[in-house]
Write a protein that holds these residues in place. Structure first.
Motif, PDB file in Angstrom:
ATOM      1  N   GLY A   1       0.816  -1.210   0.000  1.00 58.42           N
ATOM      2  CA  GLY A   1       0.000   0.000   0.000  1.00 58.42           C
ATOM      3  C   GLY A   1       0.847   1.256   0.000  1.00 58.42           C
ATOM      4  O   GLY A   1       0.563   2.222  -0.726  1.00 58.42           O
ATOM      5  N   MET A   2       1.915   1.277   0.808  1.00 56.26           N
ATOM      6  CA  MET A   2       2.818   2.422   0.828  1.00 56.26           C
ATOM      7  C   MET A   2       3.518   2.587  -0.516  1.00 56.26           C
ATOM      8  O   MET A   2       3.755   3.707  -0.983  1.00 56.26           O
ATOM      9  N   LEU A   3       3.828   1.475  -1.135  1.00 57.13           N
ATOM     10  CA  LEU A   3       4.467   1.507  -2.452  1.00 57.13           C
ATOM     11  C   LEU A   3       3.524   2.132  -3.479  1.00 57.13           C
ATOM     12  O   LEU A   3       3.943   2.944  -4.318  1.00 57.13           O
ATOM     13  N   ALA A   4       2.240   1.774  -3.418  1.00 54.99           N
ATOM     14  CA  ALA A   4       1.261   2.355  -4.340  1.00 54.99           C
ATOM     15  C   ALA A   4       1.158   3.866  -4.142  1.00 54.99           C
ATOM     16  O   ALA A   4       1.077   4.632  -5.120  1.00 54.99           O
ATOM     17  N   ALA A   5       1.180   4.312  -2.880  1.00 55.92           N
ATOM     18  CA  ALA A   5       1.110   5.746  -2.605  1.00 55.92           C
ATOM     19  C   ALA A   5       2.354   6.466  -3.118  1.00 55.92           C
ATOM     20  O   ALA A   5       2.265   7.593  -3.627  1.00 55.92           O
ATOM     21  N   ALA A   6       3.514   5.821  -2.998  1.00 58.86           N
ATOM     22  CA  ALA A   6       4.751   6.433  -3.481  1.00 58.86           C
ATOM     23  C   ALA A   6       4.750   6.544  -5.003  1.00 58.86           C
ATOM     24  O   ALA A   6       5.180   7.555  -5.570  1.00 58.86           O
ATOM     25  N   VAL A   7       4.243   5.523  -5.685  1.00 52.78           N
ATOM     26  CA  VAL A   7       4.143   5.575  -7.150  1.00 52.78           C
ATOM     27  C   VAL A   7       3.170   6.682  -7.559  1.00 52.78           C
ATOM     28  O   VAL A   7       3.429   7.434  -8.511  1.00 52.78           O
ATOM     29  N   ALA A   8       2.061   6.787  -6.846  1.00 50.26           N
ATOM     30  CA  ALA A   8       1.090   7.840  -7.146  1.00 50.26           C
ATOM     31  C   ALA A   8       1.703   9.221  -6.946  1.00 50.26           C
ATOM     32  O   ALA A   8       1.504  10.134  -7.766  1.00 50.26           O
ATOM     33  N   LEU A   9       2.463   9.400  -5.867  1.00 51.97           N
ATOM     34  CA  LEU A   9       3.113  10.681  -5.599  1.00 51.97           C
ATOM     35  C   LEU A   9       4.123  11.010  -6.696  1.00 51.97           C
ATOM     36  O   LEU A   9       4.200  12.153  -7.173  1.00 51.97           O
ATOM     37  N   HIS A  10       4.901  10.019  -7.102  1.00 49.52           N
ATOM     38  CA  HIS A  10       5.890  10.228  -8.162  1.00 49.52           C
ATOM     39  C   HIS A  10       5.202  10.631  -9.467  1.00 49.52           C
ATOM     40  O   HIS A  10       5.656  11.538 -10.177  1.00 49.52           O
ATOM     41  N   THR A  11       4.098   9.991  -9.790  1.00 43.98           N
ATOM     42  CA  THR A  11       3.377  10.296 -11.022  1.00 43.98           C
ATOM     43  C   THR A  11       2.741  11.678 -10.965  1.00 43.98           C
ATOM     44  O   THR A  11       2.897  12.499 -11.882  1.00 43.98           O
ATOM     45  N   ARG A  12       2.034  11.963  -9.870  1.00 43.68           N
ATOM     46  CA  ARG A  12       1.310  13.230  -9.762  1.00 43.68           C
ATOM     47  C   ARG A  12       2.247  14.428  -9.685  1.00 43.68           C
ATOM     48  O   ARG A  12       1.907  15.520 -10.161  1.00 43.68           O
ATOM     49  N   ALA A  13       3.428  14.246  -9.097  1.00 45.60           N
ATOM     50  CA  ALA A  13       4.371  15.356  -8.998  1.00 45.60           C
ATOM     51  C   ALA A  13       4.934  15.747 -10.355  1.00 45.60           C
ATOM     52  O   ALA A  13       5.480  16.846 -10.507  1.00 45.60           O
ATOM     53  N   GLY A  14       4.811  14.881 -11.337  1.00 45.69           N
ATOM     54  CA  GLY A  14       5.367  15.155 -12.655  1.00 45.69           C
ATOM     55  C   GLY A  14       4.337  15.551 -13.686  1.00 45.69           C
ATOM     56  O   GLY A  14       4.658  15.622 -14.881  1.00 45.69           O
ATOM     57  N   GLU A  15       3.108  15.832 -13.259  1.00 42.07           N
ATOM     58  CA  GLU A  15       2.065  16.205 -14.217  1.00 42.07           C
ATOM     59  C   GLU A  15       1.275  17.372 -13.682  1.00 42.07           C
ATOM     60  O   GLU A  15       1.435  17.796 -12.536  1.00 42.07           O
ATOM     61  N   GLY A  16       0.420  17.918 -14.535  1.00 41.87           N
ATOM     62  CA  GLY A  16      -0.377  19.066 -14.142  1.00 41.87           C
ATOM     63  C   GLY A  16      -1.453  18.721 -13.130  1.00 41.87           C
ATOM     64  O   GLY A  16      -1.612  17.570 -12.717  1.00 41.87           O
TER      65      GLY A  16
END
Length: 331
Positions: free
Chosen positions: A155-170
């Motif tokens: 679950g923490m890994l999923a949140a980290a992937v989401a953070l990485h993705t969202r930080a790089g887009e609008g």
């Protein structure tokens, strides 16, 4: 070599500013670090289990009844104690990275609430893992508690992937890049991989590597649960192949096609590892490799689904600061 050392020194010097005066790029780097360390602790956790070191530190939060750090104990191997204590220390690395993500998200201008919410999951997840880890030890590695311990990391890994993705887009609303049925296929794939991970921990909790001789096991037939796990693998690979095919024939964006192909490649490699370890009676090294593969499958699945939509280009830091300044002045 000197150039590499100079670059390493420069990055070390810039670490504090990357947290206190972040940009979307530096926040993304911290999120990537969170992905790496969360994936890493799943592998070290497997190492603890396959080396029989699960109770190398027999108490919690102390390592031994009298000490927070390993000390000689007549009933515990020094190697097992070192392996388990090393895994505990890695938790502090994850905490530092998680706090860096949170501070950077809070300090980012303009502040984005979605990034802050995702960043909060990292330190809170570490706290939950720490408390749950105590339950794992006190339950003498009960397979239910061990399984949940792994799934919290997922679950923490999923949140980290989401953070990485969202930080790089609008920050706009998600716009689909493919037909809605293909997106539904992607969501079905995420659900199937989640089921696969749960099936995997059941197999692990039934198999031979318990972490310690006193640990209990699930009372399932190993052949049956292994076959169920294999059936879910076939489902996941089938859905992934369908996604790759659908993206190809609809001429979806290249990034989406690459992400789906990468996922398929990782799944096939993971399948080979799974079959080899099964026919070789589950050797310890391949168990660790299989756990690494499962985390990579999860990461690649999430990346593939995120590639099916867009939230627009990321606004530059300078433009964002100017916009924030103009809004403040108007206020």
């Amino acid at each position: 070599m000197n150039q590499l050392l100079d670059q390493a020194r420069l990055r070390a010097v810039n670490l504090p500013s990357s947290v206190w005066s972040p940009t979307p790029r530096t926040l993304r780097r911290w999120a990537l670090a969170a992905v790496v360390v969360n994936a890493g602790i799943t592998v070290t956790g497997a190492a603890v289990r396959v080396t029989g070191s699960g109770l190398g530190c027999p108490t919690w939060p102390r390592c031994t009844p009298d000490s927070f750090v390993p000390v000689a104990h007549p009933e515990i191997s020094p190697v097992n104690m070192a392996v388990e204590f090393g895994n505990r220390l890695l938790t502090f690395v994850i905490l530092v990275v998680g706090l860096a993500c949170l501070v950077a998200a809070l300090r980012l201008l303009p502040r984005r609430k979605d990034l802050v919410r995702l960043a909060w999951i990292q330190p809170l997840g570490v706290a939950a893992q720490g408390l749950w880890g105590g339950l794992v030890v006190r339950s003498a590695l009960n397979p239910v508690t061990v399984s949940v311990h792994f799934l919290i990391s997922i679950g923490m890994l999923a949140a980290a992937v989401a953070l990485h993705t969202r930080a790089g887009e609008g920050d706009g609303p998600p716009e689909p890049l493919v037909h809605r049925d293909i997106r539904r296929l992607g969501f079905a794939l995420v659900a199937a991989v989640a089921v696969l991970l749960v099936a995997g921990v059941v197999v692990t909790g039934t198999g031979p590597h318990s972490g310690d001789a006193v640990a209990s096991r699930f009372a399932f037939d190993i052949e049956t649960v292994a076959r169920i796990h294999a059936d879910v693998v076939y489902l996941v690979v089938g859905l992934t192949f369908a996604l790759v095919f659908a993206l190809h024939i609809t001429r979806a964006p290249a990034a989406a096609r690459r992400a789906a192909l990468t996922l398929l490649g990782v799944e096939l490699a993971q399948g080979v590892i799974g079959y080899v370890q099964y026919f070789l009676a589950v050797p310890a090294f391949l168990v660790g490799l299989h756990v690494l593969g499962s985390t990579l499958v999860w990461i690649c699945t999430l990346r593939a689904v995120y590639a099916l939509r867009s939230r627009g280009p990321l606004e530059s830091t300078a433009d964002a600061r100017d916009a924030l300044g103009s809004a403040t002045a108007r206020a």
